[in-house]
Design an enzyme around this catalytic site. Structure first.
Site, PDB file in Angstrom:
ATOM      1  N   CYS A 138       0.818  -0.859  -0.073  1.00 38.68           N
ATOM      2  CA  CYS A 138       0.061   0.101  -0.003  1.00 38.68           C
ATOM      3  C   CYS A 138       0.763   1.153  -0.003  1.00 38.68           C
ATOM      4  CB  CYS A 138      -0.929  -0.048   1.086  1.00 38.68           C
ATOM      5  SG  CYS A 138      -2.081  -1.212   1.091  1.00 38.68           S
ATOM      6  N   HIS A 139       1.747   1.181   0.970  1.00 43.09           N
ATOM      7  CA  HIS A 139       2.545   2.342   1.077  1.00 43.09           C
ATOM      8  C   HIS A 139       3.978   2.249   1.363  1.00 43.09           C
ATOM      9  CE1 HIS A 139      -1.464   3.626   2.342  1.00 43.09           C
ATOM     10  NE2 HIS A 139      -1.459   4.684   1.603  1.00 43.09           N
ATOM     11  N   GLY A 140       4.322   1.009   0.870  1.00 41.76           N
ATOM     12  CA  GLY A 140       5.887   0.647   0.831  1.00 41.76           C
ATOM     13  C   GLY A 140       6.586   0.598   2.257  1.00 41.76           C
TER      14      GLY A 140
END
Lengths: 190, 291, 429
Positions: free
Chosen positions: A154-156
């Site tokens: 999703c956001h690393g």
């Protein structure tokens, strides 16, 4: 009679008391209506799950449901355990173990996130501590991130083989739920 | 399965059910008076009553050793046997009871894709011996032993007073807060097995009962004296058995009764005091106005 | 809205700011604080406020129950048991909603009978009254739909029987009734499809109801309240401001009513229901004796009064249709009361003959309720037919004829005279 309200009447003790009682009653009626949204008796009763670990070979992982959340159980290889143990606390963005069975502020060593005698097993709630996505890394051909553990697409956020956050926006290590080994090949979560 | 499908696929069952009905409960209403049911004294009766824990424990014992051979209790969970306001057994003994309960829980599928049976846990329902109605009917000569979780609420006592006493009896029940019709009926049913009158022919596989609507039911008399040993010194008579298990089934159908009545009194007290205060306040407000 | 001007003067800066933009405080002050109410209202006039409370309580408890309820034929019954057993305070909220429906009807029936007794339906309150009849119809529809939802035996067979009423239209035009019934069911029998749409409509209707209630209150505030004398307010001294006078009385009435409400919620939660509804719906077994909830019993008795013959008159194949028509007419005829009643005097207090007719009518309604709870056989049918006739005689004969032949008692000249006596009233001038 006149249409203006008699002030003396309004301030009368009886009137105030009656209104206060009525108001308290109305306010206490809110309680059951708030409570009804909390987890009910059947949900609370389901709060523990038993898992058979026998079929999970070294290097494999399974995901099971506990309280409607995915729980990651990985049988780590010796190398994975070794890399997890070697990490220095100072390298970690979050230095707390996040283990439900241990007090807060316990250092996030690998030992504090596993059970003694069962160090190859890591059991964690598989929910990214950033915004609640489920990290990749359970399946063989998943991306496991820069640290060989789990990677949240999703956001690393990158987690290591002990489920600790190493890189990315997630603020905390993956949470270890309260669990115990019922036997060598069986755990009870919750 | 939708109700429609069920209806289409089991015309046969419908026909036999209709035949059964014609011979049993439906005929009750055409009798001038239903059977008279005696009102019992219940610890949980009226507006003050609460369950008697020892009685619920004895009642569960009867259910376990007698009724559970045919009847399920599937809306009651093992965990309910532990909670306050019920039989209140210790948690450890209920865990053991659940693990040994003969009617196991179907779970799965496992990793091989198979459903399997496993011992019950606290969070599981108290299952009866049959998986579904069809299996029950097959095993019971076409009769269906109903689940008992709600039986105490699903049965009542119908009174047939004359029209002019009816309103007064109703008011009496409202004031006395009479809600124990189900328990009264169940007690009467279990103690109501007698030899049929000479002019009644009892059908094959049916038994004569004074309390049952239509008087013929497929359940043989379930209780006999001294069949279940009591550990607390209560006499092991059929009547005691019947009352104890009726009390237990009342709890099974209404497990929040204790809490409900306790809170009820607090609310009533509050409402009385507040109504009086508000009334006095209203008089004060209106005191300057003739009305 | 009404004839009086608002005395509202905003005191704070916020008050002034709002008053220039959206004067809700001004409206509330004008309609619910300073609003002139007759000084002689008795406690029967507190039922409007009680009904408002009932409506709000039903909506709130209903919304909460919908959080836990499952409107599928497989799950509905279980989900209600789940609410009763497992949801925190679920038993309380469910009892409040189920008992609340009955309390709503107790209050609305008292409200209606009060209107009939004191002539509140007469000019200039016809629209107010008709809106009330529409509210009653909407309440009945909502209650009927709601009773389906627990999906017990009585729910299922109640729906089956009542929806089947529409099949009576087959006698007018072949196939019409059947088509309507199948449309209502969404199938060829009552099923999960029916349950699901009934749940949707049960959730919708209370909000429609709320809208009509707002119109009802609006109409009330245009014509002003009636009062036990039935006389119009002639001078300001005959009224008192709604707050604190009417409100202090309303809240006493409401709390007294809550005692009854709480008694049933906590000590008799199942008294007003039927044991059969604790058995899950089974399309293969009809309960031996289908009865609706108590508040429908008088209408149910009228419906069933039309058997093969009515008081000796053979009805043939039209019996069912007549029954259905009579049942709906029994509610709808209320809407015509303003024009059926020919009396120039409003309150039954001054109408010696009408007073008798009123109490006979009240007895008729109770008797029909009793007969509705009995099986439709033998002597009960005959009595149901007699009381059905009496029910309609009240509207069609007593109302128009008594107004013409009766000599009313001498009316007081004003509300003040009725309250204070002639001397004091005269002294006020």
């Amino acid at each position: 009679m006149t249409s203006h309200v008699d002030d003396a009447n309004r301030r009368d003790f009886l009137v105030v008391a009656g209104n206060a009682f009525a108001a308290v009653g109305a306010a206490s009626l809110i309680w059951p209506f708030v409570q009804q949204m909390n987890p009910d008796a059947s949900a609370k009763a389901m709060a523990s799950t038993e898992v058979d670990l026998a079929p999970v070979k070294e290097g494999q992982a399974i995901t099971i449901m506990w309280r409607g959340k995915p729980v990651f159980v990985r049988n780590r290889t010796k190398e994975e355990v070794a890399t997890a143990v070697e990490v220095k606390l100072t390298e970690l963005p979050d230095e707390e173990a996040r283990n439900g069975a241990l007090p807060e502020a316990t250092p996030a060593t690998d030992a504090n996130r596993t059970k003694q005698g069962h160090e190859n097993w890591i059991v964690m709630v598989g929910i990214c501590t950033h915004l609640g996505c489920i990290p990749k890394g359970q399946s063989m051909n998943d991306a496991k991130g820069d640290f060989g553990g789990w990677f949240c697409p999703c956001h690393g956020s990158h987690y290591d083989t002990s489920g600790r956050i190493r890189k990315g926006p997630a603020p905390r290590n993956l949470e270890v739920p309260p669990y115990e080994f019922v036997s060598d090949t069986k755990i009870k979560i919750g | 399965m939708t109700t429609m499908k069920r209806r289409l696929t089991s015309t046969l069952v419908a026909a036999s059910a209709a035949a059964l009905l014609a011979s049993s409960p439906a005929t009750a209403s055409s009798e001038a008076h239903g059977p008279e049911i005696t009102r019992q004294q219940w610890s949980f009766g009226g507006f003050r009553g609460q369950y008697d824990q020892a009685q619920l424990q004895r009642g569960f014992q009867i259910y376990k050793e007698v009724c559970s051979a045919c009847h399920g209790l599937s809306r009651v969970y093992f965990r309910n046997l532990v909670q306050p306001g019920g039989p209140g057994f210790p948690e450890e003994s209920v865990k053991a009871l659940a693990a040994e309960w003969p009617n196991q829980i179907t779970d799965g599928p496992n990793d091989e894709g198979q459903m399997f049976e496993r011992p019950a846990r606290l969070a599981d329902p108290i299952r009866g011996p049959y998986k579904n109605e069809k299996e029950a009917r097959a095993a019971q000569n076409g009769a269906y032993p109903p689940d008992l979780s709600l039986i105490a609420k699903a049965r009542g006592v119908e009174r047939n007073p004359s029209w002019w006493t009816h309103p007064f009896l109703m008011l009496g029940d409202i004031f006395a807060s009479y809600q124990e019709g189900g328990a009264d009926y169940l007690t009467a049913l279990m103690t109501g097995y007698v030899d049929p009158p000479a002019d009644v022919k009892v059908n094959d596989g049916m038994y004569y009962n004074t309390a049952f609507p239509g008087h013929q039911l497929a359940m043989p008399s379930p209780l006999s004296a001294d069949a279940v040993p009591y550990s607390d010194g209560t006499k092991t008579t059929v009547e005691n058995y019947a009352k104890d298990v009726s009390a237990f089934l009342s709890w099974a159908a209404d497990p929040t009764l204790d809490q409900r009545k306790r809170m009820g009194w607090q609310v009533m007290l509050y409402l009385f005091v507040t109504t009086v205060l508000l009334y006095l306040g209203k008089r004060r407000v209106w005191s300057k106005i003739k009305h | 809205m009404s004839g009086h001007t608002s005395s509202y003067e905003p005191t704070s800066r916020w008050g002034k700011w709002w008053d220039e933009r959206l004067p809700i405080p001004r409206m509330m002050h004008g309609q619910f604080v300073a609003f002139p109410t007759p000084r002689n209202l008795n406690y029967l006039w507190t039922f409007g406020g009680i009904l408002m409370f009932c409506l709000i309580a039903q909506i709130i408890t209903g919304i909460v129950l919908a959080m836990h309820y499952q409107s599928s034929d497989v799950l509905a019954f279980n989900s209600v048991e789940h609410i009763r057993r497992d949801v925190n305070f679920g038993w309380l909220i469910r009892n409040m909603h189920a008992v609340g429906a009955s309390m709503f009807f107790i209050a609305v029936y008292i409200h209606i009978f009060r209107g009939l007794y004191y002539g509140s339906y007469k000019a200039p309150r016809e629209v107010l009254w008709i809106l009330g009849v529409i509210i009653l119809l909407a309440m009945m529809a909502t209650a009927f739909l709601g009773y389906t939802l627990p999906w017990g035996q009585m729910s299922f067979w109640g729906v089956t029987v009542i929806t089947n009423l529409f099949s009576a239209l087959d006698t007018i035009y072949t196939g019409l009734g059947t088509a309507i019934v199948e449309w209502l069911w969404g199938g060829y029998s009552v099923s999960g499809v029916t349950l699901n749409r009934f749940f949707s409509l049960h959730y919708l209707l209370p909000f429609v109801l709320t809208g009509i209630v707002i119109l009802h209150i609006w109409a009330l505030h245009v014509s002003g309240q009636n009062n036990p004398t039935g006389l119009d307010i002639k001078e300001p001294s005959e009224s008192v401001p709604m707050h604190p006078y009417a409100t202090s009385k309303d809240i006493v009435g409401m709390f007294a009513f809550l005692i009854l409400f709480a008694w049933f919620v906590f000590f008799l939660p199942d008294y007003l229901g039927h044991p059969d509804n604790y058995t899950e719906a089974n399309p293969l077994v009809t309960p031996p004796h289908i009865v609706p909830e108590w508040y429908f019993l008088p209408f149910y008795a009228i419906l069933r009064a039309f058997t093969g013959s009515f008081l000796g008159i053979p009805l043939g194949s039209f019996a069912k249709l007549f029954g259905v028509l009579a049942m709906f007419a029994a509610v709808l005829i209320l809407a015509f009361a303003p024009w059926l009643d020919t009396s120039r005097v409003r309150s039954a207090k001054y109408r010696p003959l009408f007073k008798w007719a009123f109490w006979a009518f009240a007895f008729t309604c109770v008797a029909l309720g009793y007969l509705g709870s009995k099986p439709a056989e033998g002597v009960y049918v005959m009595w149901a037919q007699i009381f059905t006739v009496l029910y309609f005689l009240f509207f069609l004969v007593a109302m128009p004829v008594l107004g013409l032949i009766e000599t009313p008692k001498k009316l007081p000249r004003s509300i003040n005279e009725a309250v204070l006596g002639p001397d004091a009233a005269a002294a006020k001038h």
